[in-house]
Design a protein around this motif. Structure first.
Motif, PDB file in Angstrom:
ATOM      1  N   TYR A 334     -26.522  10.100  -3.463  1.00 43.55           N
ATOM      2  CA  TYR A 334     -25.318   9.271  -4.335  1.00 43.55           C
ATOM      3  C   TYR A 334     -25.496   8.044  -4.677  1.00 43.55           C
ATOM      4  CZ  TYR A 334     -23.444  13.849  -2.614  1.00 43.55           C
ATOM      5  OH  TYR A 334     -23.095  15.083  -2.519  1.00 43.55           O
ATOM      6  N   GLU A 338     -28.784   5.966 -11.510  1.00 49.73           N
ATOM      7  CA  GLU A 338     -28.351   6.725 -12.403  1.00 49.73           C
ATOM      8  C   GLU A 338     -26.433   6.638 -12.257  1.00 49.73           C
ATOM      9  OE1 GLU A 338     -32.476   7.548 -12.041  1.00 49.73           O
ATOM     10  OE2 GLU A 338     -30.779   7.899 -10.441  1.00 49.73           O
ATOM     11  N   ASN A 339     -26.254   6.949 -11.236  1.00 50.90           N
ATOM     12  CA  ASN A 339     -24.521   6.548 -10.841  1.00 50.90           C
ATOM     13  C   ASN A 339     -24.200   5.493 -11.172  1.00 50.90           C
ATOM     14  OD1 ASN A 339     -24.311   9.463 -10.071  1.00 50.90           O
ATOM     15  ND2 ASN A 339     -24.665   9.377  -8.047  1.00 50.90           N
ATOM     16  N   LEU A 366     -20.045   5.311  -3.114  1.00 54.31           N
ATOM     17  CA  LEU A 366     -21.563   5.919  -3.142  1.00 54.31           C
ATOM     18  C   LEU A 366     -22.317   5.898  -1.571  1.00 54.31           C
ATOM     19  CD1 LEU A 366     -22.362   4.820  -6.620  1.00 54.31           C
ATOM     20  CD2 LEU A 366     -21.234   6.966  -5.934  1.00 54.31           C
ATOM     21  N   SER A 403     -17.781  12.669  -7.261  1.00 49.41           N
ATOM     22  CA  SER A 403     -17.465  13.224  -8.729  1.00 49.41           C
ATOM     23  C   SER A 403     -16.410  12.657  -9.136  1.00 49.41           C
ATOM     24  CB  SER A 403     -17.458  14.770  -8.965  1.00 49.41           C
ATOM     25  OG  SER A 403     -17.229  15.151 -10.092  1.00 49.41           O
ATOM     26  N   LEU A 406     -16.882   8.642  -9.893  1.00 46.59           N
ATOM     27  CA  LEU A 406     -17.770   8.463 -10.896  1.00 46.59           C
ATOM     28  C   LEU A 406     -16.974   8.482 -12.218  1.00 46.59           C
ATOM     29  CD1 LEU A 406     -21.038  10.395 -10.003  1.00 46.59           C
ATOM     30  CD2 LEU A 406     -20.526   7.679  -9.941  1.00 46.59           C
TER      31      LEU A 406
END
Length: 741
Positions: A334, A338-339, A366, A403, A406
């Protein structure tokens, strides 16, 4: 290549080294590297390697003279010198050290010849005939020192003929900016017109340097008022106070057998002291025949008695690294680049735009998700009976929470009290707004982010009914918080001693089980990888500077250090054995040292000794969470120094700060206040220094610990195969220096 040292005739007292003086070539260029430990050695390696690449094919290559200035041998320096006791260990493994670049380094051409690089420590160790597993062996400091010394010899011996290395076993007293050649009243920061610098050394040597690199590492720090008071009191009343510093350099011979020694700090410096007072005084640790992994201590009779305390009251957790469980990479699911890009609304993190991320509200959730996943995945494997339902429900809850997180991209959206802060700056004095802002700030200051949110707690409690099996990061950070003890004695009711034995024993056996056999130790691998990524993000400028200072350095640094930066398991086993042998007593958290009210000055008679201590019991130490106090005759400050440049007590850095040549970095907080940081004010990489007037010096660079204003969690050395920041720092500085030629 030529090399020289004062012993061979160059650099003798009162000699002036200038470009022209070092050889017949009037176009010689000189570089002064101040500090020849691992950081200075890394800069030397890059200078030599890059000079060879640039100039070896030239018809008339420039003469490059590199001055290494350090009172200790080049490479090892003072910290890793090879004449210190072999019993002192590093807290990183053989496989985690290198001086030389490798193919992972971003500045290395994919088609570059790798044979021009030297070996990392693991390769060197095997070449030297070493047989211990490199991924699970904590080497002695002297072994690392020998690697550094051999690395220096390799760099020196493979340098091209137009590079001269001059060793100066002395200290630098000042770096003087020579007068400019411009007309009076005109100044310039153009490297072509900025004059060289005069480096004056303690032995009388003066070096005129085209460029100067400050790689001074740990420097002495001015004592706080409280520490100065303790030192003066000890001197007046016949006791002993030993200030912060390297344990191997401390006057421990003055500590006599039987002295009651109050040690403030239970980090790595303490474990060095423990080693010097036991192994090095003839004591012996034997395996406990009844309990695997534990030890028994056999006294020599030369040991003092150690009274241990610190702010948290417990040592750092030991590293879960042993022959059965070497450290291995942990894939973060997590907390990923990218996140982080998604949170910032960026395609990726490789462009010019910066994420501007806030740690507590954007990044920590995260990391927390990865910690929960590792903990409960491990727990479900080793203790499936701890769950009242399907552990997969926790994994689903973690994924769903991430989710949702984000979809909230901006700091303003995740940090609602910012609106109140803006209103207050605009003159809105609404009491409710003030109260909400204060509560939010106070919650962050106390590390509220290590406590679990209500919604998560509801799911967690239903699936893991026993609190002893749940992940509690707050308890990991402050295991003694809220506890009170009636005594410190062994085998007594509600005793701190007995609690500490249980704590140490649990930590030791969890470490020996490794991250795969202990849910708590699985957190080590997540935090280790998370810290590596955080370091990259900070260097790249993707994290808000206020967040770095107030949040990452404000609470997360202490948390991750407590879990990731502890000693080898062997040291915890030794501490446990010493406590059981009656040579260690625990003080408790938030220790307070004061003058013993029963002490009178020597002129009025010496107070009675305690337990065979030949010195008077001049100190009393207490903890608010433990009944009673303890007396002692010696205080050793084992906490690591702050290394704040504003408190520098050495001649060089203190003098340069006083003259305005260097200045501490400043940070403007969210409320507009300005704060001085511990590190220097510097440009981005290659880290040129900035003076008190804000002027960049094009020919002066700083590396090592003084980079703390622009980096986080500075490593002692570079890790192989990680595109290490340390090597990139050195390469950037060396490139900038050679660009001046």
């Amino acid at each position: 290549m030529t090399t020289s040292s004062p012993q061979s005739g160059a650099g003798s007292p009162s000699e002036v080294h200038s470009p022209a003086a070092d050889g017949p070539d009037a176009q010689a260029h000189s570089v002064a590297i101040i500090g020849a430990g691992p950081r200075g050695l890394s800069v030397l390696e890059r200078l030599v390697a890059l000079a060879a690449e640039r100039f070896s094919g030239a018809d008339t290559p420039p003469t490059v003279v590199i001055h290494l200035i350090d009172p200790y041998p080049p490479g090892a320096g003072i910290v890793w010198r090879t004449d210190q006791p072999e019993s002192l260990l590093m807290n990183t493994t053989i496989a985690e050290q290198t001086i030389f670049p490798d193919a992972s380094c971003s500045f290395v051409s994919p088609n570059g010849a790798s044979d021009r690089f030297g070996p990392n420590m693991a390769q060197w160790y095997r070449d030297e005939g070493g047989t211990d597993p490199v991924d699970a062996t904590f080497p002695s400091r002297t072994l690392y020192g020998r690697y550094l010394r051999d690395s220096y010899a390799r760099i020196r011996d493979t340098a091209p003929d137009f590079v001269t290395i001059v060793e100066h076993p002395t200290t630098v007293e000042s770096v003087i900016d020579l007068p400019p050649v411009e007309p009076l009243g005109h100044t310039s920061t153009d490297p072509e017109t900025v004059p060289p610098q005069l480096v004056r050394c303690e032995d009388g040597t003066a070096i005129i340097a085209s460029a100067v690199v400050l790689a001074v590492g740990h420097i002495p720090s001015a004592q706080t008022e409280e520490r100065a008071r303790l030192a003066a009191f000890a001197q007046r009343t016949g006791g002993l106070y030993i200030p912060q510093g390297l344990p191997a350099e401390a006057p421990l011979a003055e500590v006599a057998p039987g002295n009651r020694v109050i040690v403030r700090g239970m980090g790595l410096n303490y474990f060095d002291l423990q080693t010097l007072f036991t192994h090095e005084r003839g004591g012996r640790f034997d395996p406990d025949p009844d309990i695997a992994g534990e030890l028994r201590y056999v006294r020599s009779g030369e040991e003092p008695r150690l009274l241990l305390g610190s702010r948290r009251g417990v040592p750092y957790r030991s590293k879960p690294i042993c022959q059965a469980h070497p450290r291995s990479p942990w894939p973060l699911r997590y907390f990923t680049r990218e996140n982080i890009a998604l949170l910032a609304g960026l395609d990726d993190l490789d462009g010019d735009r910066k994420a501007g991320a806030r740690f507590n509200d954007q990044l920590w959730p995260l990391i927390l998700a990865d910690l929960r996943l590792a903990y409960y995945s491990t727990l479900s494997r080793i203790r499936p009976e701890a769950f009242a339902g399907d552990p997969g429900q926790l994994r689903e809850a973690i994924a769903e929470a991430v989710s949702r997180h984000l979809t909230r991209r901006t700091w303003q959206e995740t940090h609602p009290e910012a609106h109140e802060s803006t209103d207050l700056h605009a003159g809105n004095t609404d009491a409710a707004a003030k109260s909400r802002q204060h509560e939010a700030a106070e919650a962050a200051r106390q590390g509220r982010v290590t406590r679990e949110a209500f919604a998560w707690s509801e799911i967690e409690e239903s699936l893991v009914p026993d609190p002893a099996h749940r992940m509690s990061l707050h308890e990991l950070l402050n295991p003694l918080e809220g506890r009170e003890f009636d005594s410190r004695g062994p085998r007594e009711e509600n005793s701190l001693h007995e609690w500490m034995l249980d704590f140490l024993r649990a930590d030791l056996h969890d470490s020996l089980a490794g991250p795969e056999g202990s849910a708590e130790k699985s957190l080590f691998t997540v935090l280790w990888q998370s810290r590596l990524l955080l370091k990259e993000l900070i260097v790249a400028g993707h994290i808000d500077r206020v967040s770095i200072d107030m949040e990452i350095c404000g609470w997360f640094e202490s948390f991750v250090s407590g879990i990731c930066d502890g000693p080898p398991p062997q040291r915890i086993a030794e501490l446990l054995a010493l406590a059981e042998a009656g040579l260690v007593e625990f003080i408790g958290p938030d220790m307070r040292i004061e003058a013993n009210p029963d002490v009178s000055a020597p002129a009025h008679g010496r107070p009675a000794v305690t337990g065979g201590d030949p010195l008077p019991q001049i100190f009393t130490v207490t903890s608010a969470q433990v009944a009673g106090g303890i007396t002692g005759s010696v205080v050793i400050d084992a906490a690591s120094p702050t290394n704040a440049v504003s408190r520098a007590a050495d001649v060089l850095v203190h003098g340069m700060v006083e003259r305005g040549q260097l200045t501490p970095a400043r940070l403007t907080l969210d409320d507009g206040r300005e704060k001085f940081l511990n590190g220097l004010s510097l440009t981005p990489r290659p880290y040129r220094t900035i003076d008190v007037e804000g002027t960049v010096h094009p020919r002066r660079f700083a590396l090592s610990i003084q980079l703390s204003s622009v980096q986080w969690g500075l490593a002692i050395a570079a890790n192989p195969q990680t595109n290490a920041a340390t090597l990139n720092d050195s390469n950037a500085a060396a490139t900038a220096i050679l660009d001046l030629i």
